[in-house]
Design an enzyme around this catalytic site. Structure first.
Site, PDB file in Angstrom:
ATOM      1  N   HIS A  70     -12.686  81.249  66.618  1.00 41.52           N
ATOM      2  CA  HIS A  70     -13.005  81.568  65.221  1.00 41.52           C
ATOM      3  C   HIS A  70     -14.439  81.170  64.868  1.00 41.52           C
ATOM      4  O   HIS A  70     -14.921  80.157  65.320  1.00 41.52           O
ATOM      5  CB  HIS A  70     -12.060  80.817  64.274  1.00 41.52           C
ATOM      6  CG  HIS A  70     -10.632  81.227  64.425  1.00 41.52           C
ATOM      7  ND1 HIS A  70      -9.627  80.730  63.625  1.00 41.52           N
ATOM      8  CD2 HIS A  70     -10.018  82.096  65.256  1.00 41.52           C
ATOM      9  CE1 HIS A  70      -8.478  81.263  63.974  1.00 41.52           C
ATOM     10  NE2 HIS A  70      -8.674  82.092  64.970  1.00 41.52           N
ATOM     11  N   ASP A 128      -5.042  88.594  61.504  1.00 42.73           N
ATOM     12  CA  ASP A 128      -6.192  87.694  61.624  1.00 42.73           C
ATOM     13  C   ASP A 128      -7.370  88.555  62.071  1.00 42.73           C
ATOM     14  O   ASP A 128      -7.311  89.192  63.128  1.00 42.73           O
ATOM     15  CB  ASP A 128      -5.854  86.603  62.645  1.00 42.73           C
ATOM     16  CG  ASP A 128      -6.970  85.590  62.823  1.00 42.73           C
ATOM     17  OD1 ASP A 128      -8.134  86.011  62.961  1.00 42.73           O
ATOM     18  OD2 ASP A 128      -6.667  84.392  62.840  1.00 42.73           O
ATOM     19  N   HIS A 144      -8.707  87.710  65.548  1.00 46.98           N
ATOM     20  CA  HIS A 144      -7.792  88.139  66.613  1.00 46.98           C
ATOM     21  C   HIS A 144      -7.832  89.651  66.795  1.00 46.98           C
ATOM     22  O   HIS A 144      -7.834  90.148  67.924  1.00 46.98           O
ATOM     23  CB  HIS A 144      -6.360  87.692  66.305  1.00 46.98           C
ATOM     24  CG  HIS A 144      -6.206  86.198  66.241  1.00 46.98           C
ATOM     25  ND1 HIS A 144      -5.032  85.589  65.893  1.00 46.98           N
ATOM     26  CD2 HIS A 144      -7.101  85.198  66.479  1.00 46.98           C
ATOM     27  CE1 HIS A 144      -5.200  84.271  65.918  1.00 46.98           C
ATOM     28  NE2 HIS A 144      -6.442  84.011  66.255  1.00 46.98           N
ATOM     29  N   HIS A 152       1.542  77.592  58.305  1.00 52.33           N
ATOM     30  CA  HIS A 152       1.306  77.997  59.692  1.00 52.33           C
ATOM     31  C   HIS A 152       2.130  77.088  60.590  1.00 52.33           C
ATOM     32  O   HIS A 152       2.157  75.877  60.406  1.00 52.33           O
ATOM     33  CB  HIS A 152      -0.184  77.889  60.038  1.00 52.33           C
ATOM     34  CG  HIS A 152      -0.562  78.614  61.294  1.00 52.33           C
ATOM     35  ND1 HIS A 152      -0.082  78.253  62.531  1.00 52.33           N
ATOM     36  CD2 HIS A 152      -1.333  79.703  61.511  1.00 52.33           C
ATOM     37  CE1 HIS A 152      -0.569  79.087  63.449  1.00 52.33           C
ATOM     38  NE2 HIS A 152      -1.327  79.984  62.847  1.00 52.33           N
ATOM     39  N   ARG A 202       0.418  69.999  66.213  1.00 52.24           N
ATOM     40  CA  ARG A 202       0.291  69.758  67.650  1.00 52.24           C
ATOM     41  C   ARG A 202       1.395  68.842  68.171  1.00 52.24           C
ATOM     42  O   ARG A 202       1.320  68.326  69.276  1.00 52.24           O
ATOM     43  CB  ARG A 202      -1.098  69.200  67.975  1.00 52.24           C
ATOM     44  CG  ARG A 202      -2.176  70.168  67.497  1.00 52.24           C
ATOM     45  CD  ARG A 202      -3.548  69.912  68.032  1.00 52.24           C
ATOM     46  NE  ARG A 202      -4.498  70.809  67.377  1.00 52.24           N
ATOM     47  CZ  ARG A 202      -4.730  72.061  67.773  1.00 52.24           C
ATOM     48  NH1 ARG A 202      -4.115  72.557  68.821  1.00 52.24           N
ATOM     49  NH2 ARG A 202      -5.593  72.811  67.111  1.00 52.24           N
ATOM     50  N   ASP A 254      -9.896  83.686  71.882  1.00 48.56           N
ATOM     51  CA  ASP A 254      -9.663  83.293  70.491  1.00 48.56           C
ATOM     52  C   ASP A 254     -10.624  82.188  70.063  1.00 48.56           C
ATOM     53  O   ASP A 254     -10.353  81.018  70.249  1.00 48.56           O
ATOM     54  CB  ASP A 254      -8.199  82.824  70.370  1.00 48.56           C
ATOM     55  CG  ASP A 254      -7.796  82.525  68.939  1.00 48.56           C
ATOM     56  OD1 ASP A 254      -8.618  82.741  68.027  1.00 48.56           O
ATOM     57  OD2 ASP A 254      -6.656  82.072  68.732  1.00 48.56           O
ATOM     58  N   GLU A 290      -9.731  80.099  58.343  1.00 50.16           N
ATOM     59  CA  GLU A 290      -9.214  79.141  59.336  1.00 50.16           C
ATOM     60  C   GLU A 290     -10.366  78.719  60.239  1.00 50.16           C
ATOM     61  O   GLU A 290     -10.273  78.829  61.456  1.00 50.16           O
ATOM     62  CB  GLU A 290      -8.167  79.802  60.218  1.00 50.16           C
ATOM     63  CG  GLU A 290      -6.814  80.001  59.616  1.00 50.16           C
ATOM     64  CD  GLU A 290      -5.873  80.608  60.628  1.00 50.16           C
ATOM     65  OE1 GLU A 290      -6.258  81.540  61.350  1.00 50.16           O
ATOM     66  OE2 GLU A 290      -4.733  80.131  60.698  1.00 50.16           O
ATOM     67  N   HIS A 303       2.715  82.485  65.966  1.00 51.09           N
ATOM     68  CA  HIS A 303       2.246  83.368  67.031  1.00 51.09           C
ATOM     69  C   HIS A 303       3.499  83.809  67.785  1.00 51.09           C
ATOM     70  O   HIS A 303       4.367  82.978  68.065  1.00 51.09           O
ATOM     71  CB  HIS A 303       1.273  82.636  67.943  1.00 51.09           C
ATOM     72  CG  HIS A 303       0.036  82.175  67.230  1.00 51.09           C
ATOM     73  ND1 HIS A 303      -0.971  81.485  67.840  1.00 51.09           N
ATOM     74  CD2 HIS A 303      -0.350  82.329  65.936  1.00 51.09           C
ATOM     75  CE1 HIS A 303      -1.930  81.219  66.961  1.00 51.09           C
ATOM     76  NE2 HIS A 303      -1.575  81.717  65.798  1.00 51.09           N
ATOM     77  N   HIS A 351      -5.663  86.245  57.857  1.00 52.29           N
ATOM     78  CA  HIS A 351      -6.519  85.123  58.225  1.00 52.29           C
ATOM     79  C   HIS A 351      -7.937  85.668  58.279  1.00 52.29           C
ATOM     80  O   HIS A 351      -8.209  86.608  59.036  1.00 52.29           O
ATOM     81  CB  HIS A 351      -6.098  84.536  59.576  1.00 52.29           C
ATOM     82  CG  HIS A 351      -4.822  83.763  59.506  1.00 52.29           C
ATOM     83  ND1 HIS A 351      -4.103  83.393  60.615  1.00 52.29           N
ATOM     84  CD2 HIS A 351      -4.158  83.270  58.428  1.00 52.29           C
ATOM     85  CE1 HIS A 351      -3.047  82.701  60.225  1.00 52.29           C
ATOM     86  NE2 HIS A 351      -3.047  82.623  58.906  1.00 52.29           N
ATOM     87  N   TYR A 390       1.544  75.002  67.161  1.00 50.92           N
ATOM     88  CA  TYR A 390       0.911  75.715  68.271  1.00 50.92           C
ATOM     89  C   TYR A 390       1.674  75.546  69.583  1.00 50.92           C
ATOM     90  O   TYR A 390       1.384  76.217  70.565  1.00 50.92           O
ATOM     91  CB  TYR A 390      -0.530  75.209  68.458  1.00 50.92           C
ATOM     92  CG  TYR A 390      -1.431  75.575  67.307  1.00 50.92           C
ATOM     93  CD1 TYR A 390      -1.713  76.923  67.051  1.00 50.92           C
ATOM     94  CD2 TYR A 390      -1.985  74.613  66.492  1.00 50.92           C
ATOM     95  CE1 TYR A 390      -2.536  77.272  66.002  1.00 50.92           C
ATOM     96  CE2 TYR A 390      -2.803  74.962  65.432  1.00 50.92           C
ATOM     97  CZ  TYR A 390      -3.076  76.283  65.192  1.00 50.92           C
ATOM     98  OH  TYR A 390      -3.892  76.638  64.151  1.00 50.92           O
ATOM     99  N   GLU A 398       1.966  86.720  63.613  1.00 51.31           N
ATOM    100  CA  GLU A 398       0.515  86.911  63.584  1.00 51.31           C
ATOM    101  C   GLU A 398       0.047  87.710  64.798  1.00 51.31           C
ATOM    102  O   GLU A 398       0.462  87.452  65.927  1.00 51.31           O
ATOM    103  CB  GLU A 398      -0.186  85.539  63.570  1.00 51.31           C
ATOM    104  CG  GLU A 398      -1.709  85.664  63.533  1.00 51.31           C
ATOM    105  CD  GLU A 398      -2.410  84.331  63.327  1.00 51.31           C
ATOM    106  OE1 GLU A 398      -1.726  83.304  63.215  1.00 51.31           O
ATOM    107  OE2 GLU A 398      -3.653  84.337  63.281  1.00 51.31           O
TER     108      GLU A 398
END
Ligand SMILES: [Zn+2]
Length: 277
Positions: free
Chosen positions: A226, A174, A177, A65, A36, A224, A256, A105, A211, A68, A140
């Site tokens: 999870h 994923d 997703h 990964h 982040r 999105d 995840e 992404h 994922h 973001y 992804e």
């Protein structure tokens, strides 16, 4: 499938391996730095050595990964350069740590076509800044939330067709997703149809990792969120299909979900779905 989870790097990247072992994992995913934030202290030689030693000791393969914050679809010059620099730095960390895949992404833009071209150009720039790297970008599939691109297989195929070095690109699927984007993998028939579509558009041989997330929201919601495997709207069938799919025997698949304290339990559940002969 080599089932594992996204593990914390608290204390340093090398500490992720012991956590993966505790969870009974056969693979792991990590952030190479705070996901982040834009920048981070440089990876020290000591950390690099410790990571490689732990990778050797445990024999566990890992993927990374990316941040973001990155948006390779951005037209804003400042955000664009920050994104390019960030992915380049993360890919460099992967190269030093011996990690093959950096999952990112693709990016966001209100205009689909324009956004996909900007993403492809951004990837070309990153490739130019990292010549001869073995570490690869792994695009992804996304849930298609807001202006996020990459939620259709054809989006990924379009990016691949535009980049100069598509041989340096892999794909990450994923399950959450996919389902949120409208790809119904919840039945055996649905799973096979989605994989067939993936094969004809981007090619299954390009899938570098999975994922393994269930979804909190309904099919096609484009949100999105999870959920733990087996507790969401996808259900167990998709995961049973995946862990038994002979095409993905040696492919990494990581959880995840927000509760690392339950990773062990989820991994045991996924392992129990394997067909025994
Ligand atoms: Zn994911």
């Amino acid at each position: 499938m080599l089932i594992g989870a996204h593990e914390s790097i608290a204390g340093g990247v090398s500490h992720a391996f012991a956590r993966a072992e505790e969870h009974g994992a056969r693979s792991l995913q990590i952030f190479t730095k705070n996901a982040r934030g834009w920048s981070a202290p440089a990876l020290t030689e000591q950390e690099r050595r410790a990571f490689r030693a732990e990778a050797r000791r445990t024999g566990l393969p890992s993927v990374a990964h990316g941040s973001y914050l990155v948006n390779l679809g951005s037209e804003d010059a400042t955000l664009r350069e920050k994104s390019l620099a960030c992915v380049t730095e993360e890919l460099t960390r992967c190269e030093r740590l011996g990690i093959t895949y950096l999952v990112i992404h693709p990016g966001a833009h209100p205009d689909e076509r324009k956004g996909l071209s900007l993403i492809a150009a951004g990837i070309d720039e990153i490739h130019q800044r990292t010549p001869r790297f073995r570490a690869r970008l792994c695009l992804e599939i996304t849930a298609g939330q807001g202006n996020c691109l990459g939620w259709r297989f054809w989006h990924l195929a379009e990016i691949l067709s535009q980049v100069k070095r598509e041989d340096r690109i892999s794909i990450c699927l994923d399950t959450c997703h996919l389902f949120a984007a409208g790809y119904d993998v919840s039945t055996e028939q649905g799973y096979e149809a989605v994989m067939a579509e993936c094969d004809t558009t981007v090619g299954l041989e390009r899938v570098g990792c999975f994922h393994l997330n269930d979804c909190k929201k309904p099919l096609g919601c484009r949100v999105d969120r999870h959920e733990e495997v087996g507790k969401g709207t996808i259900g167990r069938t998709a995961f049973r299909c995946l862990v038994n799919d002979p095409r993905f025997v040696n492919t990494i698949g990581v959880l995840e979900t927000p509760f690392p304290e339950r990773y062990g339990e989820s991994i045991r559940l996924l392992e129990s779905l394997r067909r025994t002969r």
